[in-house]
Design a protein around this motif. Structure first.
Motif, PDB file in Angstrom:
ATOM      1  N   ASP A 127       0.859  -1.184   0.000  1.00  0.00           N
ATOM      2  CA  ASP A 127       0.000   0.000   0.000  1.00  0.00           C
ATOM      3  C   ASP A 127       0.898   1.237   0.000  1.00  0.00           C
ATOM      4  OD1 ASP A 127      -1.490   2.272   0.972  1.00  0.00           O
ATOM      5  OD2 ASP A 127      -3.093   0.868   1.487  1.00  0.00           O
ATOM      6  N   ASP A 128       0.983   1.875  -1.188  1.00  0.00           N
ATOM      7  CA  ASP A 128       1.880   3.024  -1.346  1.00  0.00           C
ATOM      8  C   ASP A 128       1.581   4.136  -0.346  1.00  0.00           C
ATOM      9  OD1 ASP A 128       3.420   1.957  -3.310  1.00  0.00           O
ATOM     10  OD2 ASP A 128       2.371   2.930  -4.980  1.00  0.00           O
ATOM     11  N   ASP A 129       0.271   4.392  -0.081  1.00  0.00           N
ATOM     12  CA  ASP A 129      -0.083   5.497   0.824  1.00  0.00           C
ATOM     13  C   ASP A 129       0.457   5.253   2.229  1.00  0.00           C
ATOM     14  OD1 ASP A 129      -1.395   6.678  -1.242  1.00  0.00           O
ATOM     15  OD2 ASP A 129      -3.405   5.973  -0.645  1.00  0.00           O
ATOM     16  N   LEU A 130       0.574   3.980   2.602  1.00  0.00           N
ATOM     17  CA  LEU A 130       1.072   3.637   3.945  1.00  0.00           C
ATOM     18  C   LEU A 130       2.579   3.361   3.929  1.00  0.00           C
ATOM     19  CD1 LEU A 130      -1.781   1.195   5.099  1.00  0.00           C
ATOM     20  CD2 LEU A 130      -1.527   3.623   5.653  1.00  0.00           C
ATOM     21  N   GLY A 131       3.195   3.417   2.744  1.00  0.00           N
ATOM     22  CA  GLY A 131       4.635   3.136   2.638  1.00  0.00           C
ATOM     23  C   GLY A 131       4.965   1.664   2.828  1.00  0.00           C
ATOM     24  N   ASP A 132       4.066   0.773   2.389  1.00  0.00           N
ATOM     25  CA  ASP A 132       4.299  -0.685   2.444  1.00  0.00           C
ATOM     26  C   ASP A 132       4.796  -1.148   3.817  1.00  0.00           C
ATOM     27  OD1 ASP A 132       3.627  -0.627  -0.243  1.00  0.00           O
ATOM     28  OD2 ASP A 132       5.685  -0.860  -0.963  1.00  0.00           O
ATOM     29  N   PRO A 133       3.979  -1.055   4.873  1.00  0.00           N
ATOM     30  CA  PRO A 133       4.450  -1.440   6.216  1.00  0.00           C
ATOM     31  C   PRO A 133       4.663  -2.944   6.357  1.00  0.00           C
ATOM     32  CG  PRO A 133       2.098  -0.980   6.263  1.00  0.00           C
ATOM     33  CD  PRO A 133       2.574  -0.595   4.884  1.00  0.00           C
ATOM     34  N   ILE A 134       5.624  -3.311   7.205  1.00  0.00           N
ATOM     35  CA  ILE A 134       5.843  -4.736   7.496  1.00  0.00           C
ATOM     36  C   ILE A 134       4.654  -5.244   8.319  1.00  0.00           C
ATOM     37  CG2 ILE A 134       7.203  -4.332   9.615  1.00  0.00           C
ATOM     38  CD1 ILE A 134       9.028  -6.688   8.589  1.00  0.00           C
ATOM     39  N   VAL A 135       4.220  -6.484   8.042  1.00  0.00           N
ATOM     40  CA  VAL A 135       3.085  -7.068   8.756  1.00  0.00           C
ATOM     41  C   VAL A 135       3.400  -8.514   9.121  1.00  0.00           C
ATOM     42  CG1 VAL A 135       1.338  -5.592   7.650  1.00  0.00           C
ATOM     43  CG2 VAL A 135       1.931  -7.795   6.593  1.00  0.00           C
ATOM     44  N   THR A 136       2.569  -9.093   9.975  1.00  0.00           N
ATOM     45  CA  THR A 136       2.729 -10.512  10.329  1.00  0.00           C
ATOM     46  C   THR A 136       1.742 -11.350   9.505  1.00  0.00           C
ATOM     47  OG1 THR A 136       1.038 -10.513  12.032  1.00  0.00           O
ATOM     48  CG2 THR A 136       3.262  -9.854  12.715  1.00  0.00           C
ATOM     49  N   ALA A 140      -2.168 -10.581   7.738  1.00  0.00           N
ATOM     50  CA  ALA A 140      -2.574 -10.950   6.373  1.00  0.00           C
ATOM     51  C   ALA A 140      -3.844 -11.800   6.394  1.00  0.00           C
ATOM     52  CB  ALA A 140      -1.435 -11.693   5.675  1.00  0.00           C
ATOM     53  N   ILE A 141      -3.918 -12.736   7.348  1.00  0.00           N
ATOM     54  CA  ILE A 141      -5.101 -13.613   7.414  1.00  0.00           C
ATOM     55  C   ILE A 141      -6.322 -12.820   7.907  1.00  0.00           C
ATOM     56  CG2 ILE A 141      -6.100 -15.629   8.575  1.00  0.00           C
ATOM     57  CD1 ILE A 141      -3.134 -16.711   8.689  1.00  0.00           C
ATOM     58  N   LEU A 142      -6.137 -12.080   9.001  1.00  0.00           N
ATOM     59  CA  LEU A 142      -7.292 -11.401   9.624  1.00  0.00           C
ATOM     60  C   LEU A 142      -7.878 -10.312   8.730  1.00  0.00           C
ATOM     61  CD1 LEU A 142      -5.989 -11.323  13.284  1.00  0.00           C
ATOM     62  CD2 LEU A 142      -8.010 -12.526  12.444  1.00  0.00           C
ATOM     63  N   PHE A 143      -7.030  -9.656   7.931  1.00  0.00           N
ATOM     64  CA  PHE A 143      -7.553  -8.610   7.044  1.00  0.00           C
ATOM     65  C   PHE A 143      -7.867  -9.135   5.641  1.00  0.00           C
ATOM     66  CE2 PHE A 143      -5.324  -6.151  10.375  1.00  0.00           C
ATOM     67  CZ  PHE A 143      -6.460  -5.542  10.908  1.00  0.00           C
ATOM     68  N   GLY A 144      -7.750 -10.460   5.466  1.00  0.00           N
ATOM     69  CA  GLY A 144      -8.218 -11.076   4.218  1.00  0.00           C
ATOM     70  C   GLY A 144      -7.292 -10.895   3.032  1.00  0.00           C
ATOM     71  N   TRP A 145      -5.995 -10.592   3.295  1.00  0.00           N
ATOM     72  CA  TRP A 145      -5.077 -10.410   2.154  1.00  0.00           C
ATOM     73  C   TRP A 145      -4.602 -11.752   1.619  1.00  0.00           C
ATOM     74  CZ3 TRP A 145      -2.170  -6.801   5.967  1.00  0.00           C
ATOM     75  CH2 TRP A 145      -2.910  -5.629   6.133  1.00  0.00           C
ATOM     76  N   ALA A 146      -4.605 -12.786   2.456  1.00  0.00           N
ATOM     77  CA  ALA A 146      -4.204 -14.142   2.042  1.00  0.00           C
ATOM     78  C   ALA A 146      -4.736 -15.113   3.088  1.00  0.00           C
ATOM     79  CB  ALA A 146      -2.678 -14.244   1.961  1.00  0.00           C
ATOM     80  N   SER A 147      -4.962 -16.366   2.673  1.00  0.00           N
ATOM     81  CA  SER A 147      -5.417 -17.382   3.634  1.00  0.00           C
ATOM     82  C   SER A 147      -4.194 -18.057   4.274  1.00  0.00           C
ATOM     83  CB  SER A 147      -6.253 -18.438   2.915  1.00  0.00           C
ATOM     84  OG  SER A 147      -5.416 -19.185   2.051  1.00  0.00           O
ATOM     85  N   GLN A 148      -4.439 -18.814   5.313  1.00  0.00           N
ATOM     86  CA  GLN A 148      -3.343 -19.569   5.936  1.00  0.00           C
ATOM     87  C   GLN A 148      -2.696 -20.500   4.914  1.00  0.00           C
ATOM     88  OE1 GLN A 148      -2.062 -19.859   9.612  1.00  0.00           O
ATOM     89  NE2 GLN A 148      -0.619 -20.247   7.967  1.00  0.00           N
ATOM     90  N   GLU A 149      -3.543 -21.148   4.082  1.00  0.00           N
ATOM     91  CA  GLU A 149      -3.010 -22.073   3.060  1.00  0.00           C
ATOM     92  C   GLU A 149      -2.147 -21.304   2.054  1.00  0.00           C
ATOM     93  OE1 GLU A 149      -6.230 -22.060   4.125  1.00  0.00           O
ATOM     94  OE2 GLU A 149      -5.926 -23.889   5.302  1.00  0.00           O
ATOM     95  N   ASP A 150      -2.639 -20.126   1.641  1.00  0.00           N
ATOM     96  CA  ASP A 150      -1.837 -19.298   0.715  1.00  0.00           C
ATOM     97  C   ASP A 150      -0.474 -18.996   1.338  1.00  0.00           C
ATOM     98  OD1 ASP A 150      -3.950 -19.023  -1.108  1.00  0.00           O
ATOM     99  OD2 ASP A 150      -4.657 -17.139  -0.225  1.00  0.00           O
ATOM    100  N   LEU A 151      -0.482 -18.628   2.617  1.00  0.00           N
ATOM    101  CA  LEU A 151       0.768 -18.209   3.264  1.00  0.00           C
ATOM    102  C   LEU A 151       1.740 -19.377   3.417  1.00  0.00           C
ATOM    103  CD1 LEU A 151      -0.748 -15.726   5.849  1.00  0.00           C
ATOM    104  CD2 LEU A 151       0.643 -15.139   3.851  1.00  0.00           C
ATOM    105  N   TRP A 152       1.212 -20.570   3.697  1.00  0.00           N
ATOM    106  CA  TRP A 152       2.104 -21.743   3.743  1.00  0.00           C
ATOM    107  C   TRP A 152       2.758 -21.945   2.378  1.00  0.00           C
ATOM    108  CZ3 TRP A 152      -2.258 -24.742   6.632  1.00  0.00           C
ATOM    109  CH2 TRP A 152      -2.095 -24.605   8.012  1.00  0.00           C
TER     110      TRP A 152
END
Ligand code: TMP
Ligand code: ASP
Length: 241
Positions: A127-136, A140-152
């Motif tokens: 997210d350019d507006d946020l300056g691409d912050p580091i996340v856990t 990613a799972i809780l905000f729906g950006w990827a599923s647990q399976e996707d992340l594995w």
């Protein structure tokens, strides 16, 4: 579908443009001559940069095809364009680090140039507006950006790509310091490695001199930026296959 026809532009990013084609599952990616850094604050145009990143990224994706990594790349069309599977990009930048440098040193106060005991995989929210912050992973799972399976799957592909690219670049006397990957889903929901893999998205150090052969030359005003990209292309394309 045999003949692919370039349609209208659907997206323009900092380094590439995407076009529709007559096949709804395919996109044409056109590489631009633009350099940006620090979230677009620093900019320049350098003629020939788009061609080099297109050649380098195509060569790397072809190498990964041979090793069975699922990805979006289909073929290089010409000097500036590639044909790829149309994907919905997940809003995550996946960074793999072998040696400390760049943002991790600033963020954690660790020294430069420390070789990590194992590759470190990090996630950033794209997210350019946020300056691409580091996340856990939990973000990613809780905000729906990827599923647990996707992340594995993402983590295992990222580590495998690191092994494969480390070997590829070792063979041309280049240390793969770190790099960034992006992933997308095709029309059927299959997870594919996507975007580009180039000196814009990797840090490459010459094995013997430590010379920077990547976009850090632009970020840090080290000069001879395109010369470094040319050098990577020369070594990659000239390697014994
Ligand atoms: P960093 O040390 O600035 O976090 O960069 C880590 C790696 O990710 C490095 O190889 C450069 C690459 N990268 C991108 O491809 N795009 C970006 O927007 C950033 C910040 C880094
Ligand atoms: N890709 C980012 C930008 O274009 C940052 C970087 O690569 O340093 O601003």
């Amino acid at each position: 579908m045999s003949v692919i026809i370039k349609g209208e532009q659907i997206y323009e990013g900092k380094a590439k443009r995407l076009f529709n084609t007559n096949d709804p599952d395919r996109t044409i990616i056109e590489y631009k001559d633009s350099f940006t850094a620090f979230n677009g604050e620093k900019r320049a145009e350098m003629s020939g940069k788009g061609r080099l990143n297109n050649l380098i990224s195509s060569e790397i994706f072809e190498y990964l095809s041979d090793k069975g990594v699922p990805h979006h790349f289909i073929e290089r069309i010409d000097e500036l364009c590639q044909l790829a599977v149309k994907v919905r990009i997940l809003p995550l930048e996946v960074v793999v680090r072998n040696i400390t440098t760049g943002s991790i040193c600033k963020r954690l106060g660790v020294g430069e140039g420390i070789r990590l005991q194992q590759p470190l995989v990090e996630l950033y929210f794209k997210d350019d507006d946020l300056g691409d912050p580091i996340v856990t992973e939990d973000h990613a799972i809780l905000f729906g950006w990827a599923s647990q399976e996707d992340l594995w799957a993402i983590k295992s592909v990222a580590v495998r790509v690191n092994d494969l690219l480390t070997a590829l670049f070792n063979g041309i006397s280049v240390v793969l310091v770190d790099f960034k990957l992006e992933f997308g889903k095709d029309m059927s929901g299959k997870l594919l490695l996507a975007d580009e893999i180039s000196p814009d998205t990797c840090r490459f150090w010459d094995v013997s001199t430590g010379d920077r052969l990547d976009k850090d030359r632009f970020r840090k005003d080290l000069g001879n930026v395109l010369g470094a990209y040319e050098e990577i292309w020369k070594r990659l394309s000239g390697r014994a296959k």
